[in-house]
Write a protein that holds these residues in place. Sequence first.
Motif, short mmCIF file in Angstrom:
data_model
loop_
_atom_site.label_atom_id
_atom_site.label_comp_id
_atom_site.label_asym_id
_atom_site.label_seq_id
_atom_site.Cartn_x
_atom_site.Cartn_y
_atom_site.Cartn_z
N ALA A 45 2.75 -5.66 6.52
CA ALA A 45 3.12 -5.04 5.37
C ALA A 45 4.11 -5.54 4.65
O ALA A 45 5.10 -6.15 5.15
N ASP A 57 -11.25 3.62 2.87
CA ASP A 57 -10.89 4.46 4.06
C ASP A 57 -12.06 4.55 4.96
O ASP A 57 -13.23 4.83 4.64
N PHE A 104 0.66 -1.13 -0.09
CA PHE A 104 0.04 -0.02 0.02
C PHE A 104 0.78 1.28 -0.05
O PHE A 104 2.12 1.10 0.08
N PRO A 148 -5.02 -0.81 5.52
CA PRO A 148 -3.95 -1.78 5.67
C PRO A 148 -3.73 -2.05 7.09
O PRO A 148 -3.71 -3.24 7.30
N ASN A 149 -3.84 -1.26 8.18
CA ASN A 149 -3.66 -1.43 9.62
C ASN A 149 -4.64 -2.31 9.79
O ASN A 149 -4.26 -3.16 10.81
N ARG A 200 -2.74 -2.81 -3.24
CA ARG A 200 -3.43 -1.42 -3.11
C ARG A 200 -2.82 -0.11 -3.76
O ARG A 200 -3.26 0.72 -3.77
N GLU A 237 -4.39 -6.19 11.32
CA GLU A 237 -4.61 -6.88 12.87
C GLU A 237 -5.94 -7.65 12.83
O GLU A 237 -5.64 -8.61 13.73
N MET A 263 -0.24 5.55 0.33
CA MET A 263 -0.58 6.76 1.35
C MET A 263 -1.74 6.25 2.35
O MET A 263 -1.88 6.99 3.44
N GLU A 264 -2.63 5.26 1.98
CA GLU A 264 -3.43 4.99 2.69
C GLU A 264 -3.25 4.12 4.14
O GLU A 264 -2.19 3.66 4.41
N ASN A 265 -4.03 4.69 5.29
CA ASN A 265 -3.40 4.11 6.62
C ASN A 265 -4.49 3.30 7.17
O ASN A 265 -4.35 2.30 7.92
N THR A 266 -5.76 3.74 7.29
CA THR A 266 -6.82 2.90 8.07
C THR A 266 -7.15 1.52 7.59
O THR A 266 -7.10 0.60 8.48
#
Length: 439
Positions: free
Chosen positions: A34, A271, A8, A15-16, A54, A20, A10-13
């Motif tokens: 990752a 997101d 991935f 992938p993390n 992604r 989890e 720029m996205e954060n919400t």
Amino acid sequence: MKKIGILFGMENTFPNAFIERVNSKGEDGIIAEAVTIDKVIQAAPSEYAVIIDRISQDVPFYRSYLKNAALAGTAVINNPFWWSADEKFFNNALAEQIGVPVPKTVLLPSKQRPENTTETSFRNLAFPMAWEEIFQYVGFPAYMKPHDGGGWKSVYRVVNPQDMWIKHEETGQLVMMLQEEIVFDDYVRCYCIGQKDVLVMPYEPRNPHHLRYAADLKAQGEEREKLLETIKDYTLKLNVALGYDFNTVEFAVRDGIPYAIDFCNPAPDADIYSVGRDNFEWVVEAAANMAIERAKKQVAGQINLTWGTFVSQAVNGISAPAASPAIPSAEPAAAPAPEKAPKAAKPAASKPAPAKAAAGKAAKPTKTETPAKPAKTADTTPSATEVKVKASVPKKPAKSLGAIATEPIPVAEPAEPKVPTTKAAATKAPAKNSKLKKS
């Protein structure tokens, strides 16, 4: 130990949350993380059984890395070979063949010639093109957009031929599509995960980005239930045919008919701040379950990619469904006029691309009610010795590609375009004595 990786940018919400969620399930011998790339050696296997992609659409290095990993046995989601070949115009054609309603769509040459090409490169392109048939087929208003683009870039609403030619001047080397406009009653966006799980989300593309999912269907009761079932059926048909395991499909609903507007989104927005918490929770769970399932089925050293029925049928020698009739050919003046495109009310916004359904992804009358043409049987096909091939020379090579250069004029009352004599375009306007009626 089998690793599930997610690649991935720029996205954060998402992938993390995905990592989890996979790890929280405690599947024996499976972990998620990752993706880390420290070297890429030809034909060398990666350390991942599954990779969720992604970002490779924006990073060519990643795309090549994923193909190499897939060759060595990684199950890449989505298939990087098909994703590299796929584009929106083809998708519309495929949807029409499998019975999913889509917009009336035609392909236009680029305004400018591609680099390293000359006039001779386009000797097979008719000059001018069959503009009367094209405009009668699509109708106006219409939308013009890149045939393989996304992100609402270079999308134009056009109200008549002259308006189209003027706006086509801005498109450079982009190959564009022209599509009819649809004014929708309802609009939905659907996640499709693993070609089996579908989430239908009411969607309002005219709202600000963070409020687009703050919508609900106008259809209620039995009508609503029937509509949702049809939408799910069409969503699955499209993703099975294309071979996507993680995709979104958008439908514009007009007069109870859902038209597939956009279904080439192999790295769709997930997101939490745009799709909302409930939708986010659904996609994280569905994606985690799919990745775990694929990891369990993955066999090291063999190809573990998903291929759509379009490709698999071709490989196995299965004939594709007969295509529906294309653009009607020009008829003499006495012949009945071609069917006119349905009139559509103007979108609420004053600028181009007010709504995704009306944004060049305008809907198309359903083809599901049109019987497919019977395929030719073996005894009607001439043998190789019976076929006579006649060499042909193009009548006029196109001197350049693109929309005709015109002086700015009021769009509401188009004037006849001025045809240039030195740098004529492949998308040349009809002559002044053309049968084409002004919009």
